[in-house]
Scaffold this motif. Structure first.
Motif, PDB file in Angstrom:
ATOM      1  N   THR A 229       0.828  -1.206   0.000  1.00  0.00           N
ATOM      2  CA  THR A 229       0.000   0.000   0.000  1.00  0.00           C
ATOM      3  C   THR A 229       0.864   1.257   0.000  1.00  0.00           C
ATOM      4  N   GLU A 230       2.057   1.169   0.608  1.00  0.00           N
ATOM      5  CA  GLU A 230       2.977   2.310   0.559  1.00  0.00           C
ATOM      6  C   GLU A 230       3.456   2.557  -0.872  1.00  0.00           C
TER       7      GLU A 230
ATOM      8  N   SER B 171       0.667   4.078  -2.752  1.00  0.00           N
ATOM      9  CA  SER B 171       0.486   5.458  -2.329  1.00  0.00           C
ATOM     10  C   SER B 171       1.527   6.368  -2.996  1.00  0.00           C
TER      11      SER B 171
ATOM     12  N   ASN C 117       0.911  10.324  -3.228  1.00  0.00           N
ATOM     13  CA  ASN C 117       0.489  10.651  -1.860  1.00  0.00           C
ATOM     14  C   ASN C 117       1.614  10.300  -0.902  1.00  0.00           C
TER      15      ASN C 117
END
Length: 128
Positions: free
Chosen positions: A118-119, A122, A127
């Motif tokens: 998810t990092e 992102s 983000n």
């Protein structure tokens, strides 16, 4: 009357750039789709591991209770059969404890991998 010929040469420099942008966008979408697929796989795996961990914890508690009862019975009787039962239950308890530790480690590894994924997603989306 004099006639003038005008020659116009048009070069399409936009199509090539648009094609490059479209290719880059397609690659990004493919990458995003793959990341989402992996995220779903990790989430399912984590759910399975969490359920297994819960079942193992419950079973381990039951074995621990049976082991304590067998130890009390052996302490009261000193019977070899009771001693053998204690030994069997102790071995089962050790095996289940190790299995539970392995499942916990696998769940932690899966959580870490899911977090890392998810990092990455992102960062791809800008983000920070």
């Amino acid at each position: 009357m004099a006639q003038a010929d005008i020659a116009v040469i048009l070069r399409d420099s936009m199509s090539q750039e648009l094609n490059r942008m479209e290719d880059a966008n397609d690659r990004f979408n493919d990458s995003l789709t793959e990341t989402q697929r992996q995220t779903q796989q990790y989430s399912r795996r984590l759910s399975q591991l969490t359920e297994a961990q819960s079942r193992l914890q419950t079973s381990l508690s039951a074995v621990r209770t049976r082991l304590r009862e067998a130890e009390r019975a052996f302490a009261e009787t000193g019977d070899a059969a009771d001693g053998h039962r204690v030994q069997e239950l102790n071995e089962e308890y050790i095996r289940m404890s190790q299995t539970l530790a392995n499942v916990r480690q696998a769940a932690n590894d899966t959580r870490r991998a899911l977090y890392d994924l998810t990092e990455v997603e992102s960062r791809r989306n800008g983000n920070n």
